[in-house]
Enzyme design. Structure first.
Site: not given
Length: 468
Positions: A80, A155, A179
């Site tokens: 990520k 996220s 997230s």
């Protein structure tokens, strides 16, 4: 429905990460063949999904002909783009962050690599991971492969989109308010948030008074999540916590399960989500577990306390970015949502000590559930994933923030308390979108959640996008 997926008869097939790794280990396929299949799939779907922040395929190809260790040896994955990975600029989804490649991995990136994963690049995340949809003000949104008109969550929205669409069997995700679990729910995946401290902490949050962030992965199978945690634990056992061990199937114990089906906001679940929760209760009871409806012991003041603390992080970026982000930070490129959240903190900064005290109080109240119950059940989200644009960071801040609070009603309690939780894709809407069902356990009790997850996966196999 506009499905976008890349599952096909190639070296990846429909295998999960454990299955792919076993094929590589047996010599049935090579790590290079698997990587080539992943990259071909990426090229087929990413123009529609926009899930890649940094394409690092050339280095992945160079690594593929080398040797790998770990349970996922040679399996393609991605980090990520809020986590430092040497050679990739950690842009955090924002043009305000300088385009400077990281010189070294942060500790969790090393843990990822140690499991044998071969990183093909970095996945998209909304600006600084502060919202629940992977949308931007200066580029196209990351779209949900189940229906590209809808949000992939956030996220870790890019990671979820790539795993759900078949590009990768497993991808890095982290979770500061939901997230890992929110995009897993939106995209029909297993999203497991470990106990705080079970994996290496995120550099971005470990120095805060309360570290909300836990690192983990999103997967298509329970066994991939279990294998990841077991492999990390073998190298980095968490001090002061019971060992998870190598969980490979359901447990025998029948559990006492607390059902929390009322959002902390006082609002109502949408019809599809309410039906999904009730269906899960029926399934659990048919398996011999005892489910009791209880009120959430955390009162509504938790919303303001968490929101004020969340806003502190935006303020630290907006007003102090040259220190917290580093040289080259360009404040003029801050997006409206981050700016609005920062301004909220500036108006309410005096409440910070009260907010922190309230969050500690909320932790005690939430954990008190585990005095009488083994697991807490709820929906992952108060309603199904919204369409692109509903939570746009370019929208009116007060309106978007109110919608976020209504949407993300269940997940933050685990971030504040540090307790483990998992979202499982146990239901779908009337139009075929995934719905996540959420399970929490007390600190250090990932094993109970994994055993229950295996049992539910076997009893109600997860829907697959390629079969829809």
């Amino acid at each position: 429905m506009r499905h976008v997926h890349a599952f096909r008869d190639d070296a990846l097939g429909e295998f999960d990460a454990v299955g792919v790794a076993r094929r590589i280990a047996s010599g049935e396929v090579s790590a290079r063949e698997v990587l080539d299949a992943s990259l071909a799939r990426l090229d087929a779907v990413n123009p529609q999904l926009n899930a890649v922040a940094v394409d690092d395929r050339d280095r992945a190809v160079a690594r593929a002909d080398g040797s790998f260790g770990g349970v996922f040896a040679g399996v393609p994955s991605a980090v990520k783009n809020n986590t430092a990975f040497a050679g990739i600029a950690t842009r955090n989804g924002s043009a305000a962050t300088p385009d400077v490649k990281a010189s070294e991995n942060e500790p969790f990136a090393d843990q990822l690599v140690e499991t044998g994963l071969n990183m093909i690049g970095a996945t998209t995340t909304p600006a600084y991971g502060l919202t629940a949809t992977t949308e931007f003000v200066d580029r196209d949104p990351t779209r949900n492969p189940w229906d590209t008109d809808f949000s992939s969550g956030a996220s870790s929205g890019g990671a979820a989109a790539l795993v759900a669409s078949g590009v990768l069997p497993i991808a890095h995700a982290n979770d500061g308010g939901g997230s890992i679990r929110i995009p897993a729910a939106a995209c029909g995946l297993v999203g497991f948030k470990p106990t705080r401290g079970r994996t290496a902490p995120a550099e971005m949050a470990k120095s805060l008074p309360i570290d909300l962030v836990s690192n983990g992965v999103v997967t298509r199978s329970v066994r991939d999540s279990a294998a990841f945690l077991a492999d990390v634990e073998r190298r980095h056992p968490a001090a002061g916590m019971p060992a998870i061990g190598d969980v490979q199937g359901p447990g025998d114990k029948r559990l006492r399960i607390a059902l929390v089906n009322a959002p902390i906001t006082g609002g109502l679940l949408d019809r599809d989500t309410d039906k999904a929760v009730n269906g899960t209760v029926e399934l659990l009871e048919s398996l011999g577990h005892r489910v009791t409806t209880v009120p959430l012991p955390v009162d509504r003041s938790f919303i303001d306390d968490f929101s004020d603390y969340w806003a502190l992080m935006a303020f630290g970026i907006d007003r102090l970015g040259r220190f917290t982000i580093g040289k080259g930070f360009d404040n003029s490129q801050i997006d409206p949502f981050t700016r609005g959240l920062s301004n909220r903190f500036a108006r309410r900064f005096y409440r910070t000590p009260l907010a922190i005290r309230g969050l500690h109080k909320g932790t005690a109240a939430f954990r008190s559930l585990f005095d009488d119950f083994d697991v807490v059940l709820s929906p992952t989200l108060a309603h199904v994933t919204p369409e692109i644009g509903v939570l746009s960071p370019a929208g009116d801040f007060d309106e978007v923030f109110a919608k976020l609070v209504d949407y993300v009603s269940f997940t933050p309690a685990n971030n504040v308390s540090g307790t483990p939780a998992v979202s499982l894709p146990l239901a779908q809407t009337s139009t075929g979108l995934p719905i996540g069902i959420h399970f929490s356990a007390d600190l250090g009790d990932e094993r109970t959640l994994l055993e229950l997850s295996y049992e539910l996966e076997a009893a109600r196999p997860f829907a697959r996008i390629q079969s829809a």
